[in-house]
Design a protein around this motif. Sequence first.
Motif, PDB file in Angstrom:
ATOM      1  N   LEU A  75      -8.593  -6.522  -4.172  1.00  0.00           N
ATOM      2  CA  LEU A  75      -8.722  -5.049  -4.211  1.00  0.00           C
ATOM      3  C   LEU A  75      -7.271  -4.386  -4.311  1.00  0.00           C
ATOM      4  N   ARG A  76      -6.343  -5.044  -3.571  1.00  0.00           N
ATOM      5  CA  ARG A  76      -4.875  -4.952  -3.824  1.00  0.00           C
ATOM      6  C   ARG A  76      -4.063  -4.722  -4.786  1.00  0.00           C
ATOM      7  N   GLU A  77      -4.582  -6.018  -5.596  1.00  0.00           N
ATOM      8  CA  GLU A  77      -4.234  -6.113  -7.087  1.00  0.00           C
ATOM      9  C   GLU A  77      -4.747  -5.080  -8.046  1.00  0.00           C
ATOM     10  N   LEU A  78      -6.012  -4.699  -7.571  1.00  0.00           N
ATOM     11  CA  LEU A  78      -6.617  -3.685  -8.548  1.00  0.00           C
ATOM     12  C   LEU A  78      -5.705  -2.267  -8.305  1.00  0.00           C
ATOM     13  N   ARG A  79      -5.415  -1.987  -7.065  1.00  0.00           N
ATOM     14  CA  ARG A  79      -4.939  -0.903  -6.718  1.00  0.00           C
ATOM     15  C   ARG A  79      -3.404  -0.852  -7.678  1.00  0.00           C
ATOM     16  N   ASP A  80      -2.713  -1.936  -7.522  1.00  0.00           N
ATOM     17  CA  ASP A  80      -1.371  -2.041  -8.224  1.00  0.00           C
ATOM     18  C   ASP A  80      -1.453  -1.945  -9.598  1.00  0.00           C
ATOM     19  N   ARG A  85      -3.722   1.010 -10.866  1.00  0.00           N
ATOM     20  CA  ARG A  85      -3.463   2.278 -10.073  1.00  0.00           C
ATOM     21  C   ARG A  85      -4.664   2.837  -9.357  1.00  0.00           C
ATOM     22  N   LEU A  86      -5.773   2.001  -9.161  1.00  0.00           N
ATOM     23  CA  LEU A  86      -7.230   2.649  -8.631  1.00  0.00           C
ATOM     24  C   LEU A  86      -6.621   3.319  -7.336  1.00  0.00           C
ATOM     25  N   THR A  87      -7.356   4.456  -7.184  1.00  0.00           N
ATOM     26  CA  THR A  87      -7.537   4.924  -5.841  1.00  0.00           C
ATOM     27  C   THR A  87      -8.744   4.394  -4.920  1.00  0.00           C
ATOM     28  N   VAL A  88      -8.523   3.750  -3.892  1.00  0.00           N
ATOM     29  CA  VAL A  88      -9.490   3.060  -3.148  1.00  0.00           C
ATOM     30  C   VAL A  88      -9.755   3.978  -1.813  1.00  0.00           C
ATOM     31  N   VAL A  89     -11.051   3.866  -1.713  1.00  0.00           N
ATOM     32  CA  VAL A  89     -11.588   4.569  -0.143  1.00  0.00           C
ATOM     33  C   VAL A  89     -12.340   3.328   0.301  1.00  0.00           C
ATOM     34  N   LEU A  90     -11.922   2.992   1.530  1.00  0.00           N
ATOM     35  CA  LEU A  90     -12.545   1.672   2.135  1.00  0.00           C
ATOM     36  C   LEU A  90     -13.354   2.156   3.427  1.00  0.00           C
ATOM     37  N   ILE A  91     -14.315   2.257   3.262  1.00  0.00           N
ATOM     38  CA  ILE A  91     -15.087   2.396   4.481  1.00  0.00           C
ATOM     39  C   ILE A  91     -15.177   1.148   5.420  1.00  0.00           C
ATOM     40  N   THR A  92     -14.869   0.861   6.752  1.00  0.00           N
ATOM     41  CA  THR A  92     -14.753  -0.302   7.209  1.00  0.00           C
ATOM     42  C   THR A  92     -15.010  -0.004   8.982  1.00  0.00           C
ATOM     43  N   HIS A  93     -15.211  -1.011   9.651  1.00  0.00           N
ATOM     44  CA  HIS A  93     -15.063  -1.175  10.985  1.00  0.00           C
ATOM     45  C   HIS A  93     -14.235  -2.174  11.507  1.00  0.00           C
ATOM     46  N   GLU A  94     -13.633  -3.161  10.071  1.00  0.00           N
ATOM     47  CA  GLU A  94     -12.853  -4.381  10.586  1.00  0.00           C
ATOM     48  C   GLU A  94     -11.290  -3.995  10.308  1.00  0.00           C
ATOM     49  N   MET A  95     -10.727  -4.018  11.396  1.00  0.00           N
ATOM     50  CA  MET A  95      -9.350  -3.568  11.582  1.00  0.00           C
ATOM     51  C   MET A  95      -8.444  -4.567  10.757  1.00  0.00           C
ATOM     52  N   ASP A  96      -8.829  -5.835  10.733  1.00  0.00           N
ATOM     53  CA  ASP A  96      -8.036  -6.802   9.908  1.00  0.00           C
ATOM     54  C   ASP A  96      -8.109  -6.145   8.405  1.00  0.00           C
ATOM     55  N   VAL A  97      -8.874  -5.752   8.005  1.00  0.00           N
ATOM     56  CA  VAL A  97      -8.882  -5.098   6.624  1.00  0.00           C
ATOM     57  C   VAL A  97      -7.892  -3.852   6.473  1.00  0.00           C
ATOM     58  N   VAL A  98      -8.087  -3.238   7.471  1.00  0.00           N
ATOM     59  CA  VAL A  98      -7.156  -1.997   7.360  1.00  0.00           C
ATOM     60  C   VAL A  98      -5.593  -2.561   7.322  1.00  0.00           C
ATOM     61  N   ARG A  99      -5.514  -3.467   8.529  1.00  0.00           N
ATOM     62  CA  ARG A  99      -3.855  -3.968   8.289  1.00  0.00           C
ATOM     63  C   ARG A  99      -3.563  -4.607   7.241  1.00  0.00           C
ATOM     64  N   GLU A 100      -4.529  -5.286   6.406  1.00  0.00           N
ATOM     65  CA  GLU A 100      -4.123  -6.015   5.428  1.00  0.00           C
ATOM     66  C   GLU A 100      -3.875  -5.187   4.044  1.00  0.00           C
ATOM     67  N   LEU A 101      -4.865  -4.105   3.933  1.00  0.00           N
ATOM     68  CA  LEU A 101      -4.790  -3.274   2.612  1.00  0.00           C
ATOM     69  C   LEU A 101      -4.526  -2.015   2.773  1.00  0.00           C
ATOM     70  N   ALA A 102      -4.747  -1.089   3.818  1.00  0.00           N
ATOM     71  CA  ALA A 102      -4.937   0.227   3.927  1.00  0.00           C
ATOM     72  C   ALA A 102      -3.559   1.101   3.741  1.00  0.00           C
ATOM     73  N   ASP A 103      -3.340   1.909   3.065  1.00  0.00           N
ATOM     74  CA  ASP A 103      -1.895   2.615   3.249  1.00  0.00           C
ATOM     75  C   ASP A 103      -2.082   3.924   4.218  1.00  0.00           C
ATOM     76  N   ARG A 104      -3.371   4.384   4.154  1.00  0.00           N
ATOM     77  CA  ARG A 104      -3.859   5.663   5.036  1.00  0.00           C
ATOM     78  C   ARG A 104      -4.968   5.143   6.002  1.00  0.00           C
ATOM     79  N   ALA A 105      -5.244   5.846   7.059  1.00  0.00           N
ATOM     80  CA  ALA A 105      -6.401   5.605   7.942  1.00  0.00           C
ATOM     81  C   ALA A 105      -6.749   6.885   8.286  1.00  0.00           C
ATOM     82  N   VAL A 106      -8.142   6.888   8.392  1.00  0.00           N
ATOM     83  CA  VAL A 106      -8.488   8.262   8.957  1.00  0.00           C
ATOM     84  C   VAL A 106      -9.880   8.026   9.871  1.00  0.00           C
TER      85      VAL A 106
END
Length: 337
Positions: free
Chosen positions: A180-185, A188-209
């Motif tokens: 997913l990170r490669e795809l973003r880069d 230039r995909l805009t990714v919306v990631l719905i998750t409850h896994e914080m590892d995923v957020v730390r690894e990949l997310a630019d913003r968190a809501v």
Amino acid sequence: MSAGKTYYPRGRSPVVALKPTTLDIPAGEVTAILGESGAGKTTVGRLVNGLTRPTTGSVSIDGVDISRLPHKKLIDATRKIGVIFQGSALLSRRTALENVELPLQISGAGRAARRARARELLARVGLEEKAGAYPSQLSGGQKQRVAIARALSARPDYLLADEATSGLDSETTRSILRLLRELRDDLRLTVVLITHEMDVVRELADRAVLFEGGALVEQAAVSDAARTPDSRLGRLVLPPVNIAPAPPGTTTWEVGYAREVALDWLPELSARLDARIPLLGGISEVINGHPVSRLYLAIPSGLPAQAVAGAGEALGLVLLPRGGDAPADSRKVTLAR
Ligand SMILES: Nc1ncnc2c1ncn2[C@@H]1O[C@H](COP(=O)(O)OP(=O)(O)OP(=O)(O)O)[C@@H](O)[C@H]1O
Ligand SMILES: [Mg+2]
């Protein structure tokens, strides 16, 4: 979007799934939507890709309000959003390649063109050799990668993933996040990631809501959240930890990184303060490729707080006294958090 959603289930009382909420998804970034079960995350996802219409307000994609579009136009407008759900259902009687081709077939692409595109995408997700395999012959992670390839086949600008890595082992999760990170880069995909896994957020997310009970309660850049331990997102990104009590004659100081720091900062700080400095505990993570920490040190209480904070600052550290024997002049220190 600036929208709210109430469900009116037949024979039961209405459910406010999302209170009126304004949310902007920045282009070219990965935005994580967080919250406990029932917080309204999937509702946000469904509003964003037009699966659900808002009860109040509107949802815009690239400036087009999709909330009132007639069905046909809605389909067109949401074609630029690729979607992956948890355990994304692949068609069991179609091979991996045929599954990836499906959206292209629906949009009327010619056979040769869609075959070529599907092969290219399977290669992209590392499953070239599984093109002819049926879903039952693939592992959970492989199925998920096919689902990503399928979501990308119609060349979307947006990718919406709802719990896309839930239930996968950590190695497979990692490989999907890397993808997913490669795809973003690359795309230039805009990714919306719905998750409850914080590892995923730390690894990949630019913003968190963060959502709670159908309301947006906090939003921040993940790197900023990590540096604000008193915020809810901060505690999710870098959870609080237990630490050893400061030995007599010392004060507990909390250390955060203000910027990229040299990894040998602790001996360096010791040298600058001419003191042995025990580490009492803490937490250190790599967030979006950058080291972020919240650590606790025992620093001799006799040292002027100003000198301690100053020595830290010179090394890119934010040092805050956190109890124990208070340093003599700690009242003079004012540091922005
Ligand atoms: N179609 C529906 N009809 C009635 N209520 C619904 C419907 N869809 C969702 N809800 C309710 O809306 C609220 C928010 O649901 P939503 O699916 O958005 O939560 P979520 O944050 O995605 O939770 P989870 O982490 O469990 O997937 C819940 O109380 C849910 O029961
Ligand atoms: Mg959900």
